[in-house]
Design an enzyme around this catalytic site. Structure first.
Site, short mmCIF file in Angstrom:
data_model
loop_
_atom_site.label_atom_id
_atom_site.label_comp_id
_atom_site.label_asym_id
_atom_site.label_seq_id
_atom_site.Cartn_x
_atom_site.Cartn_y
_atom_site.Cartn_z
N LYS A 135 40.58 90.29 42.92
CA LYS A 135 39.10 90.57 41.84
C LYS A 135 39.43 91.67 41.85
O LYS A 135 39.87 92.10 40.76
CB LYS A 135 38.12 90.42 42.63
CG LYS A 135 37.79 88.46 42.24
CD LYS A 135 35.89 88.35 43.26
CE LYS A 135 36.01 86.42 42.93
NZ LYS A 135 34.90 86.06 43.47
N GLN B 40 29.61 88.83 46.82
CA GLN B 40 30.76 88.07 47.35
C GLN B 40 30.06 86.96 47.86
O GLN B 40 29.50 87.13 49.32
CB GLN B 40 31.99 88.34 47.52
CG GLN B 40 33.33 87.37 48.21
CD GLN B 40 33.58 86.41 46.61
OE1 GLN B 40 33.51 87.09 46.08
NE2 GLN B 40 33.77 85.26 47.88
N ASP C 94 28.74 87.12 37.00
CA ASP C 94 29.31 86.04 37.52
C ASP C 94 28.12 84.95 36.69
O ASP C 94 28.28 83.96 37.52
CB ASP C 94 28.73 85.42 39.02
CG ASP C 94 30.11 85.71 40.11
OD1 ASP C 94 30.94 85.34 39.72
OD2 ASP C 94 30.21 85.70 40.98
#
Ligand SMILES: NC(=O)c1ccc[n+]([C@@H]2O[C@H](COP(=O)([O-])OP(=O)(O)OC[C@H]3O[C@@H](n4cnc5c(N)ncnc54)[C@H](OP(=O)(O)O)[C@@H]3O)[C@@H](O)[C@H]2O)c1
Length: 294
Positions: free
Chosen positions: A65, A109, A132
């Site tokens: 990422k 994460q 997200d």
């Protein structure tokens, strides 16, 4: 109709829906937009990535990422913490990122260590920085058809379908899997694209019959090589979200090798949906940057 269009090679072989190609195309667009903002004297978009603990797969994802951010000109802010990080310290860090004007998106994460509840932690992320699309507010906006950001994996699938001009409107679509991050939002996005959607899961009866009536099937069951040739209608389109490592080799939920001569197009694993997920994270960050810049 462009050269990407599905109808050009129907019935002959399986057309491989190349997620790396679509991803490259979208990342080029994102890079060009970021460069344009910078030429106008504006700041770079910023993404904060929080990783707690040393889960090896998470470490790899985070590295990818951060690398992807760099490649398109998005500034990344990494916070690596040991698995012993307290709830209070994590909350403090997220609040600091919420306040930081150089940061447009925050990504926590997952999975988190057991003492940290991801449901609770996600309530600390400012929905205006939810890269997200995992906060209740942003999922609500998505549900209402007014998305601020979109869940990365299903929106990556939609981008693949769009790139290859696969007709969704009026199509019968099936989704195998109903997880919060993949299956459910996938069904919603296909519905919003005017498909007629059937959601399948582990308790679905006669799933094969449903799939054999479906023009587009998205498989996100998390079961290695679960479905094959006999499960799909002739000339249907199969998108495999699954990703598994078997003796060092990657495979999906679908037995791709069997699809030749049966389905019109399918995504391989690797090289299908996988590369799209990070690309859509970059796209969400850019969308949030635009909101913050207005
Ligand atoms: N490519 C990417 O970037 C990406 C991103 C995210 C996930 N993934 C992969 O996608 C897969 C799915 O991920 P996930 O997080 O959605 O998994 P998950 O949370 O484990 O959900 C799996 C879903 O599949 C259903 N299911 C399981 N076995 C089934 C069967 N035999 N028939 C029909 N439905 C079945 C389950 O039904 P119940 O609800 O009834 O249990 C559940 O809804 C995994 O392999 C994951 O690694 C890939």
């Amino acid at each position: 109709m462009s050269d990407n269009a599905l109808t050009s090679i129907k019935d002959v072989t399986v057309k491989v829906l190349d997620g790396k190609l679509v991803s490259k195309h979208l990342r080029n667009q994102i890079r060009a937009q970021v460069a344009e903002f910078k030429e106008q004297g504006k700041r770079s978009p910023g993404l904060a990535v929080i990783i707690v603990g040393d889960d090896p797969a998470s470490q790899v994802y985070v590295r990818h990422k951060i690398k992807a951010c760099k490649e398109v000109g998005i500034e990344s802010f990494e916070y690596q913490a040991p698995a012993t990080l307290t709830k209070e310290d994590l909350k403090k860090k997220i609040e600091e990122f919420n306040q930081n004007e150089a940061i447009d998106g925050i990504l926590v994460q997952l999975p988190l260590p057991e003492h940290l509840s991801s449901d609770e932690v996600l309530t600390w992320v400012d929905p205006m920085k939810d890269a997200d699309c995992l906060t209740a507010e942003n999922l609500g906006l998505l549900w209402a058809g007014r998305p601020r950001t979109k869940p990365c994996t299903p929106s990556g699938v939609m981008e693949i379908l769009k790139y290859y001009e696969i007709p969704i409107q009026g199509a019968r679509a099936a989704v195998v899997g109903r997880s919060e991050i993949v299956g459910k939002p996938m069904g919603l996005m296909l519905l919003q694209g005017d498909a007629t959607v059937t959601m399948c899961h582990s308790k679905t009866l006669n799933m094969r019959q449903i799939l054999l009536e479906s023009d587009v099937v998205v498989v996100a069951a998390g079961r290695p090589l679960l479905l094959g040739r006999e499960d799909f209608k002739k000339d249907s389109v199969v998108i495999d979200v699954g990703i598994h490592r078997d003796q060092g080799k990657l495979c999906g939920d679908v037995r791709f090798d069997e699809l030749e001569g049966q389905v019109a197009a399918a995504t391989p694993v690797p090289g299908g949906v996988g590369p799209m997920t990070i690309t859509m994270l970059l796209s969400n960050t850019l969308d949030l940057y635009r909101l913050h810049s207005n």
